[in-house]
Design an enzyme around this catalytic site. Structure first.
Site, PDB file in Angstrom:
ATOM      1  N   ASN A  34       0.807  -1.231   0.000  1.00  0.00           N
ATOM      2  CA  ASN A  34       0.000   0.000   0.000  1.00  0.00           C
ATOM      3  C   ASN A  34       0.834   1.273   0.000  1.00  0.00           C
ATOM      4  O   ASN A  34       0.484   2.260   0.656  1.00  0.00           O
ATOM      5  CB  ASN A  34      -0.959   0.009   1.195  1.00  0.00           C
ATOM      6  CG  ASN A  34      -1.929  -1.152   1.179  1.00  0.00           C
ATOM      7  OD1 ASN A  34      -1.777  -2.100   1.951  1.00  0.00           O
ATOM      8  ND2 ASN A  34      -2.907  -1.100   0.291  1.00  0.00           N
ATOM      9  N   LYS A  67       1.757 -12.805  -3.106  1.00  0.00           N
ATOM     10  CA  LYS A  67       2.709 -11.896  -3.743  1.00  0.00           C
ATOM     11  C   LYS A  67       3.964 -11.738  -2.889  1.00  0.00           C
ATOM     12  O   LYS A  67       5.092 -11.814  -3.390  1.00  0.00           O
ATOM     13  CB  LYS A  67       2.076 -10.531  -3.987  1.00  0.00           C
ATOM     14  CG  LYS A  67       3.055  -9.523  -4.604  1.00  0.00           C
ATOM     15  CD  LYS A  67       2.583  -8.111  -4.420  1.00  0.00           C
ATOM     16  CE  LYS A  67       3.705  -7.131  -4.749  1.00  0.00           C
ATOM     17  NZ  LYS A  67       3.335  -5.736  -4.439  1.00  0.00           N
TER      18      LYS A  67
END
Length: 205
Positions: A30, A118
């Site tokens: 993020n 990921k």
């Protein structure tokens, strides 16, 4: 091969240790690359060893990584990861991943809270040199545009599908170059069709 002709064949100058790469990737969540790098540099400057990070208060860790965003959440996650590693393996190192088969390594890392496919693939690809394919937002978007994965595919599903499609020897190169293609050309909004080097790109239709 088209993207390699366009951007070149990427190389890794220096690999981080698996634990370093794991924390580095946690900090990338993020946020952008610049703030991730700043947060990681600040963390290592404030606490030169992972033992020092483990002994620090969560607020102190949050202060060190604040530039990366979500500092409170990430500080808790980092402490939890370091505590787990120390408890399970007796020392703050994940170097055993180098010699571990990919399925087993994925299983171990997936038990950690906040560590998804990921992050796991980034650790195994960038640090350990394993043949795995991390899927970020750019890659997921392009994969859906090319219909390599279903339109409603989740990140987890895309990791499974693309991990079987991408040739083992091209996983690092394709990962790096596909992200660059997504940032520079095949953008989320207003993709640059005239600059796209891929003749079969469905966006051009």
């Amino acid at each position: 091969e088209i993207l390699e002709r366009e951007f070149g064949v990427p190389q890794i100058d220096q690999r981080k240790s698996p634990l370093d790469e794991l924390i580095f990737t946690i900090l990338s969540q993020n946020t952008n690359d610049v703030n991730r790098d700043r947060a990681y540099t600040s963390l290592r400057k404030s606490f030169p060893s992972w033992d020092e990070v483990l002994e620090a208060q969560e607020g102190e860790i949050a202060d060190a990584i604040r530039v990366g965003g979500l500092a409170q959440t990430k500080s808790v996650r980092i402490k939890e990861i370091l505590s787990w590693v120390k408890k399970e393996f007796g020392r703050l190192s994940l170097d055993f991943l180098f010699d571990m088969p990919v399925p087993e390594a994925k299983q171990i890392l997936s038990s950690l809270k906040g560590v998804g496919p990921k992050t796991i693939c980034c650790v195994l690809l960038f640090s350990c040199g394993k043949s795995v394919f991390p899927v970020d937002t750019h890659i997921l978007r392009i994969a859906k545009r090319f219909r390599w994965v279903p339109e409603n595919a989740s990140s987890e599903q895309a990791h499974k599908i693309l991990g079987q499609l991408v040739p083992l020897e091209k996983m690092f190169s394709f990962h790096i170059n596909l992200i660059r293609h997504g940032r520079e050309t095949c953008k989320s909004r207003n993709p640059l069709h005239s600059s796209c080097p891929i003749p079969s790109c469905p966006c051009k239709g």
